[in-house]
Design an enzyme around this catalytic site. Structure first.
Site, PDB file in Angstrom:
ATOM      1  CE  LYS A 101     -39.200 -20.912 -37.118  1.00 19.03           C
ATOM      2  NZ  LYS A 101     -38.275 -21.799 -36.686  1.00 19.03           N
ATOM      3  CB  SER A 135     -32.657 -20.338 -25.704  1.00 18.42           C
ATOM      4  OG  SER A 135     -33.418 -19.376 -26.712  1.00 18.42           O
ATOM      5  N   GLY A 162     -36.987 -16.101 -25.558  1.00 16.44           N
ATOM      6  CA  GLY A 162     -38.432 -15.875 -25.499  1.00 16.44           C
ATOM      7  C   GLY A 162     -38.727 -14.267 -24.588  1.00 16.44           C
ATOM      8  CD  GLU A 186     -41.084 -25.607 -22.056  1.00 20.15           C
ATOM      9  OE1 GLU A 186     -39.473 -26.093 -21.166  1.00 20.15           O
ATOM     10  OE2 GLU A 186     -41.409 -27.277 -22.520  1.00 20.15           O
ATOM     11  CB  CYS A 230     -36.842 -27.166 -20.999  1.00 22.99           C
ATOM     12  SG  CYS A 230     -38.337 -28.612 -21.501  1.00 22.99           S
ATOM     13  CD  GLU A 249     -31.431 -24.895 -20.938  1.00 26.67           C
ATOM     14  OE1 GLU A 249     -31.592 -23.880 -21.790  1.00 26.67           O
ATOM     15  OE2 GLU A 249     -32.408 -25.768 -20.531  1.00 26.67           O
TER      16      GLU A 249
END
Ligand code: NAI
Ligand code: MG
Length: 502
Positions: A199, A253, A257, A275, A309, A406
């Protein structure tokens, strides 16, 4: 600082690919979404529609998972030898390598990144990843294990382990390195003999769709790789909750997650690798080679427009050198030419989307409200493209959002330290633990700090060094598991212990 919003046109091949009616790849066929819906993909350099893509949702995910299941359990893929699998992966790498310029253009149009950067980094790294994983296909080995079984005195056994493919894997990827993230995910899955429903991110579906064509050309059997374009809340969520998916591999994000972990918990406890985000400390010690560290600190945050990231978004500098380093990084930032990724002189393109531009600018505004100051940058551009200036913030405090969260944009918070004893707790003061870097000429100190930093990657006198053989992933809320290296192979296999009584 903005060059221009004009940019050369893409090559005719790329224009014709981008302009086509994009479909989903399911069971070896390019098919429309069952709903018949499509959505528009935007060129972030000018805000104009770029392409029209099928909007897959739960119904299409069901079809794709069924195709992947069938390909996993029967047919040519199931019967294929490891060597044949490796050969297919190698062929895919070769095919990709002959289309580097084409993929670089697609990536630049779709994501906004400079075409030359994609041609030098994203695409060659994807090629190399497939080759590295091709080599693994024939080296996935179990062990023989001498056992004792104390309650069966005198009995003799032969025990060994098999490493078997985990099964049908759902892979959900983000938009910051669209092709490379597809490669990181597909490589180990295919090397181990899994089948995949990929996806891709709704912002940047195009390079994976082109890769799908090459996957077919390389000769992967139907249903081994299925590609669904669509939105996270529908297609992505359906994949994460699907009871017949054995594993989800996700990059994105931390928030999503956590949703994926929940979805697995509520259904079939599928295996998960994640990740996620980061807020990585980049530490310049007083004995560092300062000119190199300044350039390194600039690349650490401004590479890929900060949409990394592992971006070095918290810059720690000893107070005695703080001004010199901040001025140096600002000087580097001032030399970065902003412009459409397709412009040959662009060093930095737009943010991937208007939403991302908004997100970054909201962070900047929150920082300014709380007293942070931009030594350089701090603004969006006044154009239809989603540009944000490279920004260096000072006068921050640890509790500010710009320091703790972040941002995923070209914004670094520079922080002065006095006492080296306080440095490690400050650097580790984050919910994340993806990467960190240390700049010093003292080798012992470098290794001592590398041990103390709670991060999945530590770079010494460098930053953003990636290799297919190096495991990448996070401590703390930066994720579960590792990508690349043999660790990725482990995470796409199950271990079976077989015991025979002699
Ligand atoms: P996101 O996590 O929403 O999107 C990443 C992928 O997850 C996309 O394919 C998306 O369609 C999918 N997704 C979204 N919601 C989902 C759901 N409920 N179930 C299953 N899949 C879902 O990230 P987004 O919104 O694009 O960016 C938000 C922030 O996330 C960024 O500002 C950045 O901080 C972080 N991020 C981190 C990345 C990384 O490399 N670790 C990559 C992209 C974003
Ligand atoms: Mg999102």
């Amino acid at each position: 600082m903005l060059l221009t919003t004009d940019a050369p046109q893409a090559s005719p091949d790329v224009q014709s690919f981008v302009g086509k009616d994009h479909k989903l790849l399911i069971a070896g066929e390019w098919v429309a979404a069952e709903s018949g819906k499509t959505f528009a993909v935007t060129n972030p350099a000018n805000g104009q529609p770029l392409a029209t893509v099928s909007e897959g949702d739960a119904a299409d995910v069901n079809r794709a998972v069924a195709a992947a299941r069938q390909a996993f359990e029967s047919g040519p893929w199931h019967a294929m030898t490891p060597s044949e699998r490796g050969k297919l992966l190698w062929k895919l790498a070769d095919l990709l390598e002959t289309h580097v310029e084409e993929f670089a253009e697609i990536e630049s149009l779709d994501n906004g990144k400079p075409r030359a950067v994609a041609a030098a980094a994203d695409i060659p790294l994807a090629v190399d990843l497939f080759r590295y994983m091709a080599g693994w296909a024939t080296k996935i080995e179990g062990t023989t294990i001498p056992i004792s079984v104390p309650y069966m005195p005198g009995a003799e056994f032969h025990s060994y382990t098999l490493r078997e493919p985990i099964g049908v894997v759902g892979q959900i990827i983000p938009w910051n390195f669209p092709l490379l993230m597809a490669a990181w995910k597909l490589g180990p899955a295919l090397a181990t003999g899994c089948t995949v429903v990929l996806k891709v991110a709704e912002e940047t579906p195009l390079s994976a769709l082109r890769l799908g064509q090459l996957i077919q050309e390389a000769g992967f059997p139907a249903g081994v790789v299925n590609i669904v374009t669509g939105f996270g809340e529908t297609a992505g969520a359906a994949l994460a909750a699907h009871p017949d998916v054995d594993k989800i591999a996700f990059t994105g994000s931390t928030e999503v997650g956590k949703l994926i972990v929940k979805a697995a918990g509520n259904t079939n406890l599928k295996k998960i690798t994640l990740e996620l985000g980061g807020k990585s400390p980049n530490i310049i010690l007083p004995d560092a080679d300062l000119p190199a560290a300044i350039v390194g600190a600039s690349n650490a945050i401004f590479f890929n427009h900060g949409q990394c990231c592992c971006a070095g978004s918290r810059l720690f500098v000893h107070r005695s050198q703080f001004e010199e380093v901040v001025d140096g990084v600002a000087e580097q930032a001032s030399q970065i030419k902003l412009g459409p990724g397709m412009h040959p002189d662009a060093g930095m393109g737009p943010m991937v989307s208007q939403i991302q531009q908004e997100r970054v600018c909201n962070y900047l505004e929150s920082g300014f409200r709380e007293g942070a100051r931009a030594v350089i940058g701090g603004n969006r551009s006044d154009t239809d493209g989603y540009f944000v200036e490279p920004t260096v913030l000072v006068d921050t405090k640890p509790e500010m959002q710009v320091v703790s969260e972040e941002i995923f944009g070209p914004v670094v918070a520079a922080v002065a330290f006095d006492d080296p004893e306080e440095l490690i707790p400050a650097a580790n003061n984050s919910i994340y633990g993806l990467a960190a870097a240390v700049w010093t000429q003292d080798v012992s100190k470098a290794h001592r700090l590398a041990k103390q930093l709670r991060a999945g990657s530590v770079w010494i006198n460098c930053y953003n060094v990636f290799d297919a053989a190096l495991p990448f992933g996070g401590y703390k809320q930066s994720g579960w598991g590792r990508e690349m290296g043999h660790e990725a192979i482990d995470l796409y296999t199950e271990t079976k212990a077989v015991t025979l009584q002699l």
